[in-house]
Motif scaffolding. Structure first.
Motif, PDB file in Angstrom:
ATOM      1  N   TYR A  52       0.664  -1.301   0.230  1.00 38.70           N
ATOM      2  CA  TYR A  52       0.094  -0.042  -0.176  1.00 38.70           C
ATOM      3  C   TYR A  52       1.011   1.204  -0.112  1.00 38.70           C
ATOM      4  CZ  TYR A  52      -3.129   3.648   1.404  1.00 38.70           C
ATOM      5  OH  TYR A  52      -4.106   4.822   1.304  1.00 38.70           O
ATOM      6  N   HIS A  53       2.076   1.261   0.444  1.00 40.66           N
ATOM      7  CA  HIS A  53       2.747   2.452   0.735  1.00 40.66           C
ATOM      8  C   HIS A  53       3.461   2.824  -0.545  1.00 40.66           C
ATOM      9  CE1 HIS A  53       5.275  -1.346   1.014  1.00 40.66           C
ATOM     10  NE2 HIS A  53       6.366  -0.579   0.567  1.00 40.66           N
ATOM     11  N   LYS A  54       3.540   1.727  -1.761  1.00 42.77           N
ATOM     12  CA  LYS A  54       3.824   2.130  -3.062  1.00 42.77           C
ATOM     13  C   LYS A  54       2.841   2.328  -3.883  1.00 42.77           C
ATOM     14  CE  LYS A  54       5.935  -0.234  -6.888  1.00 42.77           C
ATOM     15  NZ  LYS A  54       6.629  -1.561  -7.334  1.00 42.77           N
ATOM     16  N   LYS A  56      -0.481   2.943  -2.993  1.00 48.61           N
ATOM     17  CA  LYS A  56      -1.608   3.858  -2.477  1.00 48.61           C
ATOM     18  C   LYS A  56      -2.877   3.911  -3.155  1.00 48.61           C
ATOM     19  CE  LYS A  56       2.011   7.238  -1.073  1.00 48.61           C
ATOM     20  NZ  LYS A  56       3.251   6.244  -1.290  1.00 48.61           N
ATOM     21  N   PRO A 148       0.245   0.169   9.052  1.00 46.39           N
ATOM     22  CA  PRO A 148       1.588  -0.210   9.005  1.00 46.39           C
ATOM     23  C   PRO A 148       1.463  -2.035   9.217  1.00 46.39           C
ATOM     24  CG  PRO A 148       1.239   1.654  10.433  1.00 46.39           C
ATOM     25  CD  PRO A 148      -0.100   1.072  10.183  1.00 46.39           C
ATOM     26  N   SER A 149       2.747  -2.703   8.567  1.00 41.46           N
ATOM     27  CA  SER A 149       2.647  -3.932   8.497  1.00 41.46           C
ATOM     28  C   SER A 149       2.924  -4.521  10.023  1.00 41.46           C
ATOM     29  CB  SER A 149       3.817  -4.385   7.552  1.00 41.46           C
ATOM     30  OG  SER A 149       3.924  -6.050   7.487  1.00 41.46           O
ATOM     31  N   MET A 156       6.943  -2.606   9.603  1.00 46.41           N
ATOM     32  CA  MET A 156       7.037  -1.492   8.599  1.00 46.41           C
ATOM     33  C   MET A 156       8.252  -1.084   8.198  1.00 46.41           C
ATOM     34  SD  MET A 156       4.891   2.122   8.906  1.00 46.41           S
ATOM     35  CE  MET A 156       5.035   3.139   7.397  1.00 46.41           C
ATOM     36  N   GLY A 162       6.528  -2.073   5.266  1.00 47.72           N
ATOM     37  CA  GLY A 162       5.781  -1.072   4.814  1.00 47.72           C
ATOM     38  C   GLY A 162       4.451  -1.022   5.237  1.00 47.72           C
ATOM     39  N   ALA A 163       3.535  -0.579   4.406  1.00 47.54           N
ATOM     40  CA  ALA A 163       2.001  -0.558   4.636  1.00 47.54           C
ATOM     41  C   ALA A 163       1.243  -1.857   3.975  1.00 47.54           C
ATOM     42  CB  ALA A 163       1.363   0.769   4.588  1.00 47.54           C
TER      43      ALA A 163
END
Length: 201
Positions: A52-54, A56, A148-149, A156, A162-163
């Motif tokens: 998700y952090h990548k 979005k 957050p993971s 994370m 990451g997320a």
């Protein structure tokens, strides 16, 4: 008088047809990737969608998304991506639903796009299992907002962290459910600590 009656009848018929069309559109279900009559479905709980952090991209909860192989992934030949249904497969009543107010993301803006990937350890098990039990396909449903993971998945700040988006996975197999579940459990045995949070039913 006859002319008036004909006009009234015509208007009534037209209204009825319009109502029927509207009713059919409103009752169209969200695509859920239901199994065929010859398949048995297994639900895997405790899974997360990574990346998700990548990407979005926040999907709506409850909508089944496709899980597809990514054979050209340069880092993992067993990679499995989670993708939104195409625009034509999304019911009209959900297309304008906002999934991320901060970014103004709507369901239709996510149509056909990659949401993320399944964890590598789980993807490896499922990829190897597909040839053994003849999987017909997999779908994924988001069960919570991005976060957050968390343990037992990489944290994370760690590699592979990451997320993530909490989700459940639906596996469709052509063999009987007990046999498929036994093969899954066997595959989970080779995974790390994350195998402890995966449940089958």
């Amino acid at each position: 008088m006859d002319t008036k009656r004909r006009k009234t009848a015509h208007g009534t018929d037209g209204s009825t047809k319009r109502k029927r069309r509207n009713s059919a559109s409103e009752s169209k279900p969200i695509p859920d990737g239901s199994p065929s009559r010859d398949a048995m479905e297994i639900t895997i709980d405790g899974v997360v969608i990574k990346g998700y952090h990548k990407f979005k991209r926040r999907p709506p909860m409850g909508l089944r998304m496709s899980v597809v192989p990514e054979p050209d992934n340069p880092y993992d030949p067993n990679a499995l991506t989670v993708e939104m249904p195409g625009l034509e497969d999304l019911p009209a009543q959900v297309r304008n639903v906002v999934t991320d107010p901060k970014r103004g993301t709507t369901v239709k803006s996510l149509a056909g796009k990659c949401i993320g990937r399944l964890p590598g350890s789980l993807a490896s098990v499922l990829s190897h299992m597909s040839s053994e039990i003849e999987l017909e396909g997999m779908t994924c449903v988001a069960k919570g907002p991005p976060c957050p993971s968390f343990f037992p998945w990489p944290l994370m700040h760690q590699k592979g962290g990451g997320a993530v988006i909490p989700c459940e996975l639906h596996v469709r197999a052509t063999h009987n459910k007990e046999r498929a579940m036994a093969k899954l459990q066997e595959g989970f045995g080779d995974m790390g600590p994350e195998k402890a949070v995966l449940t089958l039913h």
